[in-house]
Motif scaffolding. Structure first.
Motif, mmCIF file in Angstrom:
data_model
loop_
_atom_site.group_PDB
_atom_site.id
_atom_site.type_symbol
_atom_site.label_atom_id
_atom_site.label_comp_id
_atom_site.label_asym_id
_atom_site.label_seq_id
_atom_site.Cartn_x
_atom_site.Cartn_y
_atom_site.Cartn_z
ATOM 1 N N ASP A 16 -24.738 -13.141 70.160
ATOM 2 C CA ASP A 16 -24.169 -14.285 69.526
ATOM 3 C C ASP A 16 -23.341 -13.968 68.406
ATOM 4 N N TYR A 17 -23.838 -12.804 67.580
ATOM 5 C CA TYR A 17 -23.170 -12.448 66.575
ATOM 6 C C TYR A 17 -21.792 -11.547 66.991
ATOM 7 N N ILE A 18 -22.069 -10.750 68.003
ATOM 8 C CA ILE A 18 -20.840 -10.042 68.606
ATOM 9 C C ILE A 18 -20.002 -11.060 69.013
ATOM 10 N N GLU A 19 -20.340 -12.041 69.604
ATOM 11 C CA GLU A 19 -19.250 -12.976 69.881
ATOM 12 C C GLU A 19 -18.454 -13.916 68.966
ATOM 13 N N LYS A 20 -19.060 -13.944 67.904
ATOM 14 C CA LYS A 20 -18.666 -14.761 66.647
ATOM 15 C C LYS A 20 -17.557 -13.959 65.977
ATOM 16 N N ASN A 21 -17.839 -12.317 65.909
ATOM 17 C CA ASN A 21 -17.078 -11.522 65.343
ATOM 18 C C ASN A 21 -16.166 -10.836 66.352
ATOM 19 N N TYR A 22 -15.834 -11.293 67.586
ATOM 20 C CA TYR A 22 -15.139 -10.460 68.520
ATOM 21 C C TYR A 22 -13.668 -10.678 68.239
ATOM 22 N N ALA A 23 -13.129 -11.436 67.360
ATOM 23 C CA ALA A 23 -11.689 -11.094 66.933
ATOM 24 C C ALA A 23 -11.674 -10.013 66.160
ATOM 25 N N ASN A 24 -12.778 -9.880 65.202
ATOM 26 C CA ASN A 24 -12.606 -8.793 64.188
ATOM 27 C C ASN A 24 -12.733 -7.441 64.726
ATOM 28 N N ILE A 25 -13.578 -7.387 65.929
ATOM 29 C CA ILE A 25 -13.939 -6.170 66.512
ATOM 30 C C ILE A 25 -12.486 -5.767 67.321
ATOM 31 N N MET A 26 -11.783 -6.779 67.877
ATOM 32 C CA MET A 26 -10.494 -6.216 68.452
ATOM 33 C C MET A 26 -9.207 -6.032 67.531
ATOM 34 N N GLN A 27 -9.383 -6.385 66.211
ATOM 35 C CA GLN A 27 -8.472 -6.438 65.495
ATOM 36 C C GLN A 27 -7.812 -4.922 65.315
ATOM 37 N N ALA A 28 -6.637 -4.718 64.790
ATOM 38 C CA ALA A 28 -6.166 -3.334 64.376
ATOM 39 C C ALA A 28 -6.410 -3.114 62.827
ATOM 40 N N TYR A 29 -6.201 -1.897 62.451
ATOM 41 C CA TYR A 29 -6.451 -1.594 61.100
ATOM 42 C C TYR A 29 -5.714 -2.384 60.031
ATOM 43 N N GLN A 30 -6.344 -2.901 58.960
ATOM 44 C CA GLN A 30 -5.449 -4.162 58.145
ATOM 45 C C GLN A 30 -4.843 -3.529 56.901
ATOM 46 N N GLY A 31 -5.024 -2.319 56.563
ATOM 47 C CA GLY A 31 -4.920 -1.833 55.424
ATOM 48 C C GLY A 31 -3.450 -0.955 55.406
ATOM 49 N N ASP A 32 -3.103 -0.203 54.219
ATOM 50 C CA ASP A 32 -1.996 0.639 54.073
ATOM 51 C C ASP A 32 -2.345 2.178 53.927
ATOM 52 N N ASN A 33 -3.560 2.557 53.908
ATOM 53 C CA ASN A 33 -4.029 3.726 53.466
ATOM 54 C C ASN A 33 -3.636 4.765 54.570
ATOM 55 N N GLN A 34 -3.719 6.417 54.012
ATOM 56 C CA GLN A 34 -3.674 7.318 55.206
ATOM 57 C C GLN A 34 -4.541 8.145 55.001
ATOM 58 N N TYR A 35 -5.303 8.600 55.905
ATOM 59 C CA TYR A 35 -6.198 9.829 56.105
ATOM 60 C C TYR A 35 -5.395 11.053 56.218
ATOM 61 N N LEU A 36 -5.348 11.989 55.270
ATOM 62 C CA LEU A 36 -4.605 13.133 55.240
ATOM 63 C C LEU A 36 -5.449 14.358 55.913
ATOM 64 N N GLY A 37 -6.712 14.031 56.163
ATOM 65 C CA GLY A 37 -7.633 15.198 56.807
ATOM 66 C C GLY A 37 -7.267 15.475 58.096
ATOM 67 N N THR A 38 -7.862 16.435 58.800
ATOM 68 C CA THR A 38 -7.583 16.784 60.203
ATOM 69 C C THR A 38 -8.125 15.941 61.033
ATOM 70 N N THR A 39 -7.369 15.437 62.093
ATOM 71 C CA THR A 39 -8.129 14.532 62.847
ATOM 72 C C THR A 39 -7.664 14.780 64.472
ATOM 73 N N LEU A 40 -8.604 14.625 65.232
ATOM 74 C CA LEU A 40 -8.503 14.807 66.679
ATOM 75 C C LEU A 40 -8.708 13.412 67.546
ATOM 76 N N PHE A 41 -7.761 13.071 67.984
ATOM 77 C CA PHE A 41 -7.914 11.845 69.195
ATOM 78 C C PHE A 41 -8.065 12.370 70.595
ATOM 79 N N ILE A 42 -8.903 12.078 71.179
ATOM 80 C CA ILE A 42 -9.372 12.406 72.625
ATOM 81 C C ILE A 42 -9.288 11.402 73.553
ATOM 82 N N LYS A 43 -8.431 11.473 74.414
ATOM 83 C CA LYS A 43 -7.974 10.161 75.333
ATOM 84 C C LYS A 43 -8.628 10.649 76.785
ATOM 85 N N GLY A 44 -9.181 9.758 77.507
ATOM 86 C CA GLY A 44 -9.438 9.941 79.019
ATOM 87 C C GLY A 44 -8.160 9.749 79.698
#
Length: 256
Positions: free
Chosen positions: A176-204
């Motif tokens: 019930d809480y997941i359903e209530k917040n489902y729109a939040n869960i699907m949402q894009a990042y909302q801010g303007d920050n950057q993360y400058l650390g080393t990052t790995l995106f792994i895709k299937g």
């Protein structure tokens, strides 16, 4: 009083935090945790409204990232490598973007910092429709859920949350809480920050969660990022191609 996420720790050494996806639990990343625990101290978490963690009506990414910060403070972890899959990847990205000092390196498994269309509606409806009072065996839950979810493997994943105490079935996720917040869960990042650390995106390779059109958003937010594609894997790449997934992580962590 601060509520802390349920967690499990394995191994010793530098810290790595693992965050599972929607409808998941920390056990989903066990095959990753066990491999990494040979060299690192691995903390696997149940996010709020999942697994054995607390239930709460608030479920947005800022709040879920703060849950990780509070657990790190409790465990005296100043900073860690953070790995998240799917929704857990969005939590990990939120943490890195809001609290970069907490994240030594970031690993994001098969998710992008973008808005996703609603695609779990049948799953949520099926889980909300489960009638625990008529269940005698786990197969009864599978039969009920099959009216909503065709895929046997998806049903098996979801029903990993089914618990049976003295013949009384219940479900670990707070649907019930997941359903209530489902729109939040699907949402894009909302801010303007950057993360400058080393990052790995792994895709299937067979997954459509990270697409070419997401690249500009990824590079804007994570300018020091690289990508790795796991051939023959879909969205559940860590389970489908465990050795290749783990090798990608270890290579990334040990690269200079």
């Amino acid at each position: 009083m601060t509520k802390l996420l349920n967690y499990q720790q394995l191994g010793q050494g530098k810290d790595i935090i693992l965050i599972h996806g929607l409808f998941g639990r920390l056990e989903n990343l066990n095959m990753v945790a066990k491999a990494l625990a040979e060299q690192y101290r691995v903390t696997s978490v149940d996010v709020r409204n999942h697994g054995d963690s607390f239930h709460d009506s608030v479920m947005d990414y800022t709040t879920m990232a703060q849950d990780i910060v509070e657990l790190m403070q409790h465990l005296a972890i100043e900073s860690a490598v953070v790995l998240g899959h799917s929704m857990g990847g969005k939590i990990a990205m939120e943490l890195a973007l809001n609290c970069p000092e907490k994240v030594q390196k970031l690993i994001v498994a098969d998710i992008a910092p973008v808005q996703y269309p609603a695609h779990h509606n049948k799953i949520i409806a099926g889980l909300q429709a489960l009638n625990f009072s008529t269940m005698k065996r786990r197969q009864d839950a599978d039969k009920q859920l099959a009216h909503y979810v065709d895929s046997l493997s998806v049903r098996q994943f979801l029903l990993g949350n089914l618990t049976n105490e003295n013949g009384n079935f219940s479900f670990k996720c707070n649907i019930d809480y997941i359903e209530k917040n489902y729109a939040n869960i699907m949402q894009a990042y909302q801010g303007d920050n950057q993360y400058l650390g080393t990052t790995l995106f792994i895709k299937g390779a067979n997954s459509d969660y990270i697409l070419p059109e997401h690249r500009s958003n990824i590079v804007r937010l994570f300018p020091n990022s690289r990508a790795r594609i796991i051939q023959g894997a879909g969205h559940w790449l860590h389970a489908e191609k465990t050795q290749a997934f783990n090798r990608s992580i270890i290579n990334f962590l040990t690269a200079r």
